[in-house]
Design a protein around this motif. Structure first.
Motif, PDB file in Angstrom:
ATOM      1  N   ALA A 192     -13.848   0.110 -66.508  1.00 42.82           N
ATOM      2  CA  ALA A 192     -12.674   0.942 -66.787  1.00 42.82           C
ATOM      3  C   ALA A 192     -13.068   2.227 -67.506  1.00 42.82           C
ATOM      4  O   ALA A 192     -12.542   3.315 -67.213  1.00 42.82           O
ATOM      5  CB  ALA A 192     -11.666   0.156 -67.634  1.00 42.82           C
ATOM      6  N   ASP A 193     -14.018   2.129 -68.443  1.00 37.44           N
ATOM      7  CA  ASP A 193     -14.516   3.324 -69.148  1.00 37.44           C
ATOM      8  C   ASP A 193     -15.159   4.297 -68.166  1.00 37.44           C
ATOM      9  O   ASP A 193     -14.934   5.517 -68.236  1.00 37.44           O
ATOM     10  CB  ASP A 193     -15.548   2.940 -70.210  1.00 37.44           C
ATOM     11  N   ILE A 194     -15.955   3.769 -67.269  1.00 33.41           N
ATOM     12  CA  ILE A 194     -16.649   4.614 -66.291  1.00 33.41           C
ATOM     13  C   ILE A 194     -15.658   5.381 -65.435  1.00 33.41           C
ATOM     14  O   ILE A 194     -15.784   6.599 -65.238  1.00 33.41           O
ATOM     15  CB  ILE A 194     -17.586   3.762 -65.414  1.00 33.41           C
ATOM     16  N   GLN A 195     -14.655   4.680 -64.934  1.00 34.79           N
ATOM     17  CA  GLN A 195     -13.666   5.342 -64.083  1.00 34.79           C
ATOM     18  C   GLN A 195     -12.864   6.384 -64.862  1.00 34.79           C
ATOM     19  O   GLN A 195     -12.551   7.462 -64.345  1.00 34.79           O
ATOM     20  CB  GLN A 195     -12.737   4.292 -63.463  1.00 34.79           C
ATOM     21  N   ALA A 196     -12.536   6.078 -66.118  1.00 31.66           N
ATOM     22  CA  ALA A 196     -11.788   7.029 -66.943  1.00 31.66           C
ATOM     23  C   ALA A 196     -12.615   8.283 -67.219  1.00 31.66           C
ATOM     24  O   ALA A 196     -12.104   9.405 -67.193  1.00 31.66           O
ATOM     25  CB  ALA A 196     -11.376   6.368 -68.260  1.00 31.66           C
ATOM     26  N   ILE A 197     -13.903   8.099 -67.462  1.00 30.63           N
ATOM     27  CA  ILE A 197     -14.789   9.244 -67.706  1.00 30.63           C
ATOM     28  C   ILE A 197     -14.879  10.110 -66.462  1.00 30.63           C
ATOM     29  O   ILE A 197     -14.776  11.344 -66.523  1.00 30.63           O
ATOM     30  CB  ILE A 197     -16.188   8.748 -68.135  1.00 30.63           C
ATOM     31  N   LEU A 198     -15.064   9.485 -65.315  1.00 29.19           N
ATOM     32  CA  LEU A 198     -15.189  10.233 -64.061  1.00 29.19           C
ATOM     33  C   LEU A 198     -13.890  10.945 -63.691  1.00 29.19           C
ATOM     34  O   LEU A 198     -13.912  11.992 -63.034  1.00 29.19           O
ATOM     35  CB  LEU A 198     -15.612   9.289 -62.928  1.00 29.19           C
ATOM     36  N   ASN A 199     -12.778  10.398 -64.129  1.00 26.60           N
ATOM     37  CA  ASN A 199     -11.477  11.021 -63.858  1.00 26.60           C
ATOM     38  C   ASN A 199     -11.058  11.999 -64.950  1.00 26.60           C
ATOM     39  O   ASN A 199      -9.947  12.531 -64.931  1.00 26.60           O
ATOM     40  CB  ASN A 199     -10.390   9.943 -63.700  1.00 26.60           C
ATOM     41  N   LYS A 222     -10.426  11.373 -68.065  1.00 25.34           N
ATOM     42  CA  LYS A 222      -9.372  10.815 -68.918  1.00 25.34           C
ATOM     43  C   LYS A 222      -9.925  10.055 -70.112  1.00 25.34           C
ATOM     44  O   LYS A 222      -9.223   9.261 -70.729  1.00 25.34           O
ATOM     45  CB  LYS A 222      -8.479   9.892 -68.082  1.00 25.34           C
ATOM     46  N   SER A 223     -11.191  10.293 -70.448  1.00 31.66           N
ATOM     47  CA  SER A 223     -11.783   9.617 -71.596  1.00 31.66           C
ATOM     48  C   SER A 223     -12.696  10.575 -72.349  1.00 31.66           C
ATOM     49  O   SER A 223     -13.420  11.365 -71.742  1.00 31.66           O
ATOM     50  CB  SER A 223     -12.592   8.396 -71.143  1.00 31.66           C
ATOM     51  N   ASN A 224     -12.650  10.517 -73.674  1.00 38.91           N
ATOM     52  CA  ASN A 224     -13.554  11.336 -74.501  1.00 38.91           C
ATOM     53  C   ASN A 224     -14.585  10.448 -75.196  1.00 38.91           C
ATOM     54  O   ASN A 224     -15.151  10.812 -76.213  1.00 38.91           O
ATOM     55  CB  ASN A 224     -12.760  12.136 -75.539  1.00 38.91           C
ATOM     56  N   LYS A 225     -14.808   9.282 -74.626  1.00 41.65           N
ATOM     57  CA  LYS A 225     -15.726   8.320 -75.249  1.00 41.65           C
ATOM     58  C   LYS A 225     -17.133   8.880 -75.364  1.00 41.65           C
ATOM     59  O   LYS A 225     -17.848   8.590 -76.315  1.00 41.65           O
ATOM     60  CB  LYS A 225     -15.747   7.018 -74.444  1.00 41.65           C
ATOM     61  N   LEU A 226     -17.551   9.701 -74.415  1.00 38.96           N
ATOM     62  CA  LEU A 226     -18.880  10.294 -74.470  1.00 38.96           C
ATOM     63  C   LEU A 226     -18.938  11.466 -75.430  1.00 38.96           C
ATOM     64  O   LEU A 226     -19.905  11.630 -76.171  1.00 38.96           O
ATOM     65  CB  LEU A 226     -19.315  10.762 -73.075  1.00 38.96           C
ATOM     66  N   SER A 227     -17.907  12.303 -75.428  1.00 41.90           N
ATOM     67  CA  SER A 227     -17.906  13.526 -76.234  1.00 41.90           C
ATOM     68  C   SER A 227     -17.968  13.248 -77.728  1.00 41.90           C
ATOM     69  O   SER A 227     -18.369  14.098 -78.509  1.00 41.90           O
ATOM     70  CB  SER A 227     -16.650  14.352 -75.916  1.00 41.90           C
ATOM     71  N   SER A 228     -17.581  12.054 -78.122  1.00 44.56           N
ATOM     72  CA  SER A 228     -17.562  11.731 -79.548  1.00 44.56           C
ATOM     73  C   SER A 228     -18.959  11.440 -80.094  1.00 44.56           C
ATOM     74  O   SER A 228     -19.145  11.322 -81.294  1.00 44.56           O
ATOM     75  CB  SER A 228     -16.665  10.510 -79.797  1.00 44.56           C
ATOM     76  N   ARG A 229     -19.963  11.350 -79.218  1.00 42.48           N
ATOM     77  CA  ARG A 229     -21.323  11.057 -79.646  1.00 42.48           C
ATOM     78  C   ARG A 229     -22.194  12.303 -79.468  1.00 42.48           C
ATOM     79  O   ARG A 229     -22.363  12.812 -78.367  1.00 42.48           O
ATOM     80  CB  ARG A 229     -21.902   9.887 -78.850  1.00 42.48           C
ATOM     81  N   SER A 230     -22.760  12.794 -80.558  1.00 39.23           N
ATOM     82  CA  SER A 230     -23.482  14.066 -80.536  1.00 39.23           C
ATOM     83  C   SER A 230     -24.729  14.040 -79.662  1.00 39.23           C
ATOM     84  O   SER A 230     -25.170  15.077 -79.169  1.00 39.23           O
ATOM     85  CB  SER A 230     -23.871  14.455 -81.966  1.00 39.23           C
TER      86      SER A 230
END
Length: 268
Positions: free
Chosen positions: A60-67, A69-77
């Protein structure tokens, strides 16, 4: 006649005793030879500290990132979004058709773990040594990633790899990878020369020569349409000194070993 028969019986008895002694010596020799080939103290290892990675990406995280709709990656420097999106896109694509003889492998050098719980530092060293052509000592890496006698965790291992590699896309941790995703990760690793970091639990059966409740090693090759995966294992030479450091397991064995681990994680 009686004396001759008695003498023959005595000689036969001595011969039988000598034969039994020779057999016993042969059995002892075989046992000693086996001990020389297999270190029983290395037949059960655990170098896993036992924590699930907070940054692990679910489907679900992967699909949200590709769409978008997720900032889960951006929060990590230390995460480079573009490289991650590229590899996640590759992970989500349908498997590219390959010939039955297809395959490839990276020549990852094995670094035998220096302590029973050093599979984490040794795997990080193997990964960075392949990518950079050089690497720090296992003790230096262990101190940096917080390894204790309880073992290591995958998340700080991946952060250290990302902070110290000279090239290649950012490593990410994938949660609950399917068999097909594991194969795509290994294919990606071979194509981009960045070995996969596996987190496993397995028994001494099939192609596994020992057992572990938590172990780290690299996946760095595949063949026969992905039915077999090449691993470089920092513990295998402790078990069998004559081992080259790498060996093949089936894709099913690797999937089961990943799935049987409580964290169900893999990094690439």
């Amino acid at each position: 006649m009686f004396k001759t028969k008695k003498l023959f019986t005595g000689v036969l008895t001595v011969a039988m005793i000598a034969s039994m002694g020779t057999m016993a010596f042969a059995n002892d020799l075989t046992a000693n030879e086996s001990k020389a080939k297999i270190d029983t103290s290395a037949l059960s290892v655990s170098g896993d500290a036992g924590h699930v990675s907070k940054s692990a990406l679910s489907e679900a995280d992967i699909q949200a990132i590709l769409n978008g709709k997720s900032n889960k990656l951006s929060s990590r420097s230390n995460i480079q979004d573009n490289s991650v999106i590229e590899k996640l896109s590759a992970l989500s694509q349908s498997k590219v058709a390959r010939s039955a003889s297809s395959g490839g492998a990276l020549g990852v050098k094995v670094f035998t773990q220096e302590r029973n719980y050093y599979c984490g530092p040794a795997t990080v060293k193997q990964t960075l040594h392949y990518i950079n052509g050089y690497s720090s000592s296992q003790n230096t890496i262990a101190n940096a990633i917080g390894t204790t006698s309880a073992g290591s965790d995958l998340e700080p291992m991946v952060e250290y790899i990302n902070d110290n590699k000279d090239y290649g896309s950012t490593y990410v941790i994938i949660s609950q990878p399917s068999k097909s995703k594991i194969l795509r990760m290994v294919e990606y690793a071979v194509d981009h020369e960045t070995p996969v970091v596996c987190r496993l639990r397995f028994k001494r059966t099939g192609n596994w020569e020992y057992k572990t409740n938590g172990h780290f090693l690299n996946a760095n090759g595949y063949n026969s349409y992905g039915d077999e995966i090449l691993l470089t294992d920092p513990n295998i030479k402790n078990v069998r000194p004559s081992a080259g450091g790498s060996y093949w397991v089936t894709l099913t064995e690797l999937y089961n070993a990943t799935n049987d681990h409580f964290a169900q994680e893999m990094a690439y």
